[in-house]
Design a protein around this motif. Structure first.
Motif, PDB file in Angstrom:
ATOM      1  N   ARG A 192       8.383   3.422  -1.638  1.00  0.00           N
ATOM      2  CA  ARG A 192       7.081   3.539  -0.995  1.00  0.00           C
ATOM      3  C   ARG A 192       6.105   4.202  -1.948  1.00  0.00           C
ATOM      4  NH1 ARG A 192       8.705   5.640   5.029  1.00  0.00           N
ATOM      5  NH2 ARG A 192       9.804   3.755   5.637  1.00  0.00           N
ATOM      6  N   PRO A 193       4.869   3.721  -1.942  1.00  0.00           N
ATOM      7  CA  PRO A 193       3.886   4.386  -2.796  1.00  0.00           C
ATOM      8  C   PRO A 193       3.580   5.775  -2.243  1.00  0.00           C
ATOM      9  CG  PRO A 193       2.843   2.686  -1.468  1.00  0.00           C
ATOM     10  CD  PRO A 193       4.325   2.571  -1.247  1.00  0.00           C
ATOM     11  N   ALA A 194       3.158   6.642  -3.112  1.00  0.00           N
ATOM     12  CA  ALA A 194       2.816   8.005  -2.701  1.00  0.00           C
ATOM     13  C   ALA A 194       1.692   7.940  -1.683  1.00  0.00           C
ATOM     14  CB  ALA A 194       2.408   8.842  -3.900  1.00  0.00           C
ATOM     15  N   SER A 195       1.863   8.660  -0.588  1.00  0.00           N
ATOM     16  CA  SER A 195       0.850   8.613   0.465  1.00  0.00           C
ATOM     17  C   SER A 195      -0.369   9.438   0.062  1.00  0.00           C
ATOM     18  CB  SER A 195       1.428   9.144   1.769  1.00  0.00           C
ATOM     19  OG  SER A 195       1.805  10.486   1.618  1.00  0.00           O
TER      20      SER A 195
END
Length: 129
Positions: free
Chosen positions: A25-28
Motif C-alpha cells: 500500500r502506498p504511504a497514506s
C-alpha cells in the motif's frame, strides 16, 4: 496422515512457503483534520417523524404535554415546526436511559390495574337471623 506425524500443541506450527507477495500500500497522506465543531442541523416535523417513528399528530401532542420534548422554533417567521437534530437525539437517548433504568428497577404493575395492596379490603356482610 498417521497420528504420530500431526503437529502437537507443544511443537511449532508447520510453516508455509512464500506464496504470492502481498500488495504494498502506498504511504497514506496526513489524516484529514477532524471537525470538532458540532454541526447544527435543523429538521422539520416530517424528518422528526422519520427519526422517531412517531406520527405528526403524536409529535404535536408531545409538544404540548411532554416537558422533556424539545421546543420547536420558527425559521423565517413561519410556523414553529423546526427542531435541532441533536435535541431530538438527546430526547431519545434520555427516554432510552429512563426505560433501561426502569427495567433494572424491576417489574412495574401494568397501567390501569390495581394491586391487592392499593385496594381497601371489603368487609363481608353476613346476615344474622
Amino acid at each position: 496422515m498417521p497420528l504420530d506425524t500431526l503437529p502437537d500443541a507443544t511443537q511449532e506450527p508447520l510453516k508455509r512457503g512464500p506464496g504470492r507477495p502481498r500488495k504494498q500500500r502506498p504511504a497514506s497522506p496526513e489524516p484529514a483534520p477532524v471537525d470538532t465543531e458540532p454541526r447544527v442541523i435543523s429538521i422539520d416535523r416530517r424528518v422528526v417523524k422519520a427519526v422517531t417513528g412517531k406520527s405528526i399528530s403524536t409529535i404535536k401532542r408531545l409538544e404540548k404535554s411532554d416537558p422533556d420534548w424539545p421546543t420547536p422554533f420558527a425559521i423565517g417567521g413561519h410556523a414553529r415546526n423546526n427542531y435541532l437534530l441533536r435535541d431530538i437525539e438527546a430526547y431519545l437517548l434520555k427516554k432510552a436511559a429512563d426505560a433501561q433504568a426502569a427495567a433494572l428497577a424491576g417489574p412495574q404493575p401494568e397501567r390501569g390495574t390495581r394491586t391487592n395492596q392499593s385496594r381497601p379490603a371489603k368487609a363481608k356482610a353476613t346476615e344474622t337471623a
